[in-house]
Design an enzyme around this catalytic site. Structure first.
Site, PDB file in Angstrom:
ATOM      1  N   GLY A 115       0.779  -1.190  -0.057  1.00 53.87           N
ATOM      2  CA  GLY A 115      -0.196   0.070  -0.075  1.00 53.87           C
ATOM      3  C   GLY A 115       0.854   1.204  -0.046  1.00 53.87           C
ATOM      4  N   CYS A 116       0.242   2.434  -0.218  1.00 54.09           N
ATOM      5  CA  CYS A 116       1.100   3.598  -0.576  1.00 54.09           C
ATOM      6  C   CYS A 116       1.545   4.177   0.823  1.00 54.09           C
ATOM      7  CB  CYS A 116       0.545   4.638  -1.396  1.00 54.09           C
ATOM      8  SG  CYS A 116      -1.578   4.982  -0.747  1.00 54.09           S
ATOM      9  N   HIS A 117       0.643   4.318   1.806  1.00 48.95           N
ATOM     10  CA  HIS A 117       1.094   4.916   3.078  1.00 48.95           C
ATOM     11  C   HIS A 117       1.722   3.726   3.547  1.00 48.95           C
ATOM     12  CE1 HIS A 117      -1.785   8.175   3.012  1.00 48.95           C
ATOM     13  NE2 HIS A 117      -2.860   7.327   2.753  1.00 48.95           N
TER      14      HIS A 117
END
Length: 310
Positions: A115-117
């Site tokens: 995931g990006c975060h």
């Protein structure tokens, strides 16, 4: 023979960005579905089973279903959804995470794209745990600022509408109930006993991400200064191309500073009493599609940075 690659869900934000990075490459063959059949399970299954590697750029439930359509044992999968990031049998697709991770990805049949975060958080927290500088039972806080492209087509349309709400001009903390979908991977992959208190924030710019962990130096073991901490990160990521450590403290950062690039920069700032650790990257780059293409390159034995925006 060139490896055959299929993107299931090419019309979504992540899928389009992957397609953009692959469409001009001559070292792979892209399999394309007839637009009239792009939601036809039989046609999708046919292409997935013809492919050497499949990208799944789908919602979680659809990604789980898509895996069941693959019966060719030679077909390898990179799932860009949240569905398999902590699932047994899937390798986490962050090559720089720790020693041996790159090799694990290269040999994997199933890879879960981060995931990006989570990418930002893990780039900061995982080295500290791995080096023994941060205890596994540490209680962390993390906040992460992203451009609105991270919300996909619906959010992009909201922010770019001519008659949009004035509220969209201001930063918006969200998922305040501490149930964000990235939390399980943030905890598990970092090697922490508990997930961080996490505050994601979406703001009025297209892409770019700034993920920050604030720490009291007293929470750490074996490092007594901000400079020693920066050196620890620099040694951990030494020799990496796509994750680097800034040699100096910037004092101020702009969350879109790495927009358009597929790399990530770690910044260490503060004093010998309190520090701020920040990962700067593109939520669509190293936070999504860039990482997926990097993983594909590793799995297919191609140059790791081929097709990436450096």
């Amino acid at each position: 023979m060139k490896p055959k690659v299929y993107i299931d869900g090419k019309d979504g934000t992540t899928g389009l960005q992957i397609y953009e990075r692959l469409s001009a490459r001559e070292d792979i063959t892209l399999l394309l579905i007839d637009e009239a059949k792009r939601k036809d399970p039989a046609e999708r299954a046919k292409l997935m089973n013809q492919a050497d590697l499949v990208f799944l750029c789908l919602p979680d439930a659809a990604a789980r279903e898509a895996v069941t359509l693959i019966d060719n044992p030679a077909t390898r999968v990179i799932d860009a959804s949240t569905a398999h990031r902590t699932a047994p049998g899937w390798v986490y697709g962050f090559a720089e995470l720790k020693a041996g991770q790159r090799e694990a990805i290269a040999g994997a049949k199933r890879v879960a794209n981060p995931g990006c975060h989570a990418t930002g958080f893990l780039s900061l927290a995982a080295p500290l745990v791995a080096l023994g500088l941060l205890p596994r039972d540490a209680a962390l806080t993390c906040f992460s600022l992203t451009g609105y492209s991270g919300g996909g087509k619906k959010m992009i349309a909201q922010y770019e509408a001519a008659d949009r709400e004035t509220a969209l001009s201001s930063p918006a903390p969200y998922a305040l109930g501490q149930t964000h979908k990235h939390l399980p991977e943030m905890k598990a992959v970092a090697g922490l006993d508990t997930a961080p208190v996490f505050i994601p924030i979406v703001d009025d710019y297209y892409k770019g991400m700034s993920t920050t962990i604030p720490l009291h130096m007293s929470q750490l073991r074996g490092v007594g200064s901000v400079e020693a901490l920066r050196r620890a990160y620099a040694d951990y990521y030494a020799g990496q191309t796509l994750v680097t450590v800034a040699p100096e403290a910037p004092g101020k950062v702009y969350a879109n500073a790495m927009a358009g690039r597929d790399a990530l920069t770690v910044l260490v700032d503060g004093t010998d009493e309190a520090v701020t650790l920040t990962a700067l990257f593109d939520n669509l780059g190293k936070g999504a599609s860039g990482a997926a293409v990097q993983n594909m390159n590793l799995m297919l034995g191609l140059a790791e940075t081929a097709g990436l925006k450096l």
